[in-house]
Write a protein that holds these residues in place. Structure first.
Motif, PDB file in Angstrom:
ATOM      1  N   GLU A  75     -26.441   0.188 -24.691  1.00  0.00           N
ATOM      2  CA  GLU A  75     -27.516   0.250 -25.685  1.00  0.00           C
ATOM      3  C   GLU A  75     -27.573  -1.051 -26.490  1.00  0.00           C
ATOM      4  O   GLU A  75     -28.658  -1.565 -26.779  1.00  0.00           O
ATOM      5  N   ARG A 106     -32.342   8.409 -20.058  1.00  0.00           N
ATOM      6  CA  ARG A 106     -32.534   8.671 -21.490  1.00  0.00           C
ATOM      7  C   ARG A 106     -33.502   7.720 -22.156  1.00  0.00           C
ATOM      8  O   ARG A 106     -33.947   7.976 -23.271  1.00  0.00           O
ATOM      9  N   ARG A 107     -33.814   6.595 -21.531  1.00  0.00           N
ATOM     10  CA  ARG A 107     -34.642   5.573 -22.167  1.00  0.00           C
ATOM     11  C   ARG A 107     -35.736   5.125 -21.225  1.00  0.00           C
ATOM     12  O   ARG A 107     -35.530   5.116 -20.012  1.00  0.00           O
TER      13      ARG A 107
ATOM     14  N   ILE B   5     -22.201  13.361 -24.999  1.00  0.00           N
ATOM     15  CA  ILE B   5     -22.587  11.980 -25.285  1.00  0.00           C
ATOM     16  C   ILE B   5     -23.932  12.015 -26.001  1.00  0.00           C
ATOM     17  O   ILE B   5     -24.932  12.400 -25.406  1.00  0.00           O
ATOM     18  N   PRO B   6     -23.982  11.631 -27.280  1.00  0.00           N
ATOM     19  CA  PRO B   6     -25.250  11.717 -28.013  1.00  0.00           C
ATOM     20  C   PRO B   6     -26.295  10.794 -27.402  1.00  0.00           C
ATOM     21  O   PRO B   6     -25.965   9.801 -26.754  1.00  0.00           O
ATOM     22  N   SER B   7     -27.552  11.159 -27.582  1.00  0.00           N
ATOM     23  CA  SER B   7     -28.643  10.325 -27.070  1.00  0.00           C
ATOM     24  C   SER B   7     -29.611   9.981 -28.185  1.00  0.00           C
ATOM     25  O   SER B   7     -30.274  10.867 -28.695  1.00  0.00           O
ATOM     26  N   PRO B   8     -29.737   8.740 -28.596  1.00  0.00           N
ATOM     27  CA  PRO B   8     -28.870   7.635 -28.201  1.00  0.00           C
ATOM     28  C   PRO B   8     -27.532   7.718 -28.922  1.00  0.00           C
ATOM     29  O   PRO B   8     -27.408   8.449 -29.895  1.00  0.00           O
ATOM     30  N   VAL B   9     -26.544   6.945 -28.430  1.00  0.00           N
ATOM     31  CA  VAL B   9     -25.240   6.915 -29.100  1.00  0.00           C
ATOM     32  C   VAL B   9     -25.372   6.175 -30.431  1.00  0.00           C
ATOM     33  O   VAL B   9     -24.811   6.591 -31.438  1.00  0.00           O
ATOM     34  N   ILE B  10     -26.121   5.078 -30.431  1.00  0.00           N
ATOM     35  CA  ILE B  10     -26.304   4.307 -31.663  1.00  0.00           C
ATOM     36  C   ILE B  10     -27.343   5.011 -32.534  1.00  0.00           C
ATOM     37  O   ILE B  10     -28.448   5.323 -32.083  1.00  0.00           O
TER      38      ILE B  10
END
Lengths: 265, 259
Positions: A75, A106-107, B5-10
């Motif tokens: 990320e 996810r993106r 795992i969180p989405s997003p991690v940040i």
């Protein structure tokens, strides 16, 4: 002072409005992706080569690595690359390929290049021991690596990686790999997978199995006769890099005509 | 745990940033428990003046406080060096700007690979006075986090944007102490022009720290800017414009106009 091993540094090649996010493999370093990244830069693309958490420093740092740390490293690279380009294609080798597919689930990315991605990480009996790896790691911190599978002995000589697999980090690898497999149906971006028959870690049937599970409309699998696991550096590296650049151009439509040689800034 | 795992991690708002401008670059390093947001406005200010600005995210920051508990100071230094390496792929000259603990990391980077200049903002250089200091590591097993003190903003609107963990992980606080020791030992090796910025109203890292930095830095080209009307977070609180202007003037002096 430097905590990162010489040649283990992250890299950036600024270029055009299409960016390539480049991710190295487990126990590896950005070094194994640098030449590959340079080829994409020559084609006119902006390139960011991330260093995954706990890599290219000390093997012991890997004891503290969890899946979210590596996902966050990817990320990070994505956000920096967005400062250079409007569109992003994510690409990686081995764990980097796992993380690239994971990221694409996810993106919004314009495409994914997943190279030498394993479908089975280890013998099933060994994988079943995953729950005890954290405890095992305290008494047996490292697993030995298998025999090297290089075809090109020259690049093997200066390859930068940790010599052994940290057991605690293997548990994290198993976790992120399982999560990636579950998320494959969520990927809608075009995917290019590449694998070589000489790969002792992730032979072509691994890529083929993952490929079959992908539900995206636009997917391609490219197999090479020669070369080992690190296909970005081994004997077929030029064809691998050319295939990646050709894929980026096809899925993004940029540049409209191929860049003249030496275009890289 | 694989589904965890969180989405997003940040966390949204905690992402690293890059403003690509000229061939002179500024690396911005945030502080302990904070995120790149802490130096985002400073980076945008330098970007508006034609300098390439990159704000790194230090390992364990901007995600979950549990991730920070797991990291050690070399992880943070490695993150800062990543930014330095990435910036040097785009720039001929780089100035390092560190906020609080980010200043300690910048000192260590500067001692290893000299930049064009160094800016240290609100940087602590003395160890915790409390006898607790030596016990932080074992204490972390019983008390995993230490709550933060009450807010002391001069500009409360700055608090709204602030992205940071609500508490200090005790284990990581012990790492900061180790980092202070190493950075202080490296001060004499810093031979590049340095600007030290500190708020007279900083009750968290008192201004005496800036005096020690000034005394022990190895360079003869060093200046101290003391600002008023700001808490510890000089890049965010009411005196921020003074800090931005001073940082910009310094970058221009040591690295030249943007190219």
């Amino acid at each position: 002072m430097s905590v990162i091993l010489p040649r283990g540094e992250a890299f950036v090649y600024p270029g055009g409005p299409v960016g390539c996010l480049v991710v190295h493999g487990f126990t590896g370093a950005p070094a194994e992706m640098r030449w590959f990244g340079q080829q994409l830069a020559k084609a006119g693309y902006s390139v960011v080569g991330v260093r995954l958490f706990a890599h290219a420093t000390r093997p012991e740092d890997m004891f503290r690595a969890r899946p979210q740390d590596w996902v966050a490293s990817v990320e990070d690279g994505y956000h920096l690359l967005r400062g250079l380009s409007d569109h992003v294609v994510v690409m990686g080798l081995s764990l980097g390929g796992i993380l690239s597919l994971h990221f694409a689930s996810r993106r919004p990315v314009r495409g994914v290049v997943a190279m030498s991605v394993p479908y089975v990480l280890m013998a099933p009996w060994r994988r079943r021991l995953r729950p005890v790896f954290p405890a095992l790691s305290k008494v047996m911190p490292f697993f030995d690596k298998g025999a090297p599978d290089w075809f090109d002995p020259h690049v093997a000589d200066d390859h930068l990686e940790y010599p052994r697999h940290p057991v605690r980090a293997v548990a994290s690898l198993i976790d992120v790999h399982a999560d990636m497999l579950r998320r494959l149906p969520l990927i809608t971006a075009p995917v290019l997978m590449m694998s070589s028959h000489g790969d002792a870690t992730a032979p072509p049937w691994h890529s083929q199995t993952i490929f079959d599970r992908l539900t995206t409309a636009d997917k391609q699998l490219l197999l090479f006769e020669r070369g080992g696991h690190v296909i970005t550096r081994d004997v077929e590296r030029q064809r691998v890099a050319d295939a990646a650049a050709g894929f980026v151009r096809r899925v993004t439509g940029w540049p409209k005509s191929p860049a003249p040689a030496g275009r890289r800034r | 745990m694989t589904a965890g795992i969180p989405s997003p991690v940040i966390q949204p708002g905690a992402e690293p940033f890059l403003f690509r401008r000229g061939r002179t670059g500024c690396l911005l390093v945030h502080g302990f428990t904070a995120a790149p947001q802490e130096v985002l406005r400073l980076g945008a200010h330098l970007g508006n003046h034609g300098y390439t600005a990159l704000g790194v995210r230090l390992a364990g920051h901007g995600t979950s406080v549990h991730d920070l508990s797991r990291t050690r100071w070399p992880d943070w230094l490695a993150s800062a060096q990543d930014g330095y390496d990435e910036l040097r792929g785009m720039c001929d000259r780089v100035v390092l700007l560190g906020m609080s603990m980010g200043g300690l990391l910048s000192v260590l980077l500067a001692a290893g690979q000299p930049p064009a200049g160094l800016v240290l903002m609100s940087t602590p250089i003395t160890l915790l006075r409390s006898p607790l200091r030596r016990w932080l590591q074992p204490l972390s097993l019983i008390v995993p986090r230490i709550p933060k003190g009450p807010p002391d903003w001069f500009d409360p609107t700055a608090a709204v944007e602030r992205v940071a963990y609500p508490a200090y992980p005790t284990r990581a606080a012990a790492e900061v102490q180790g980092l202070i020791t190493r950075a202080r030992a490296a001060l004499p090796q810093v031979k590049v022009p340095t600007l030290v910025i500190h708020s007279l109203n900083d009750t968290f890292v008192v201004p005496a720290n800036a005096e020690i930095l000034m005394a022990e830095l190895g360079t003869s080209d060093k200046r101290l800017l003391l600002v008023e009307g700001s808490n510890h977070l000089v890049t965010l609180d009411a005196a921020r414009q003074t800090v931005f202007d001073a940082a910009h003037a310094f970058v221009r002096r040591v690295a030249g106009p943007p190219r």
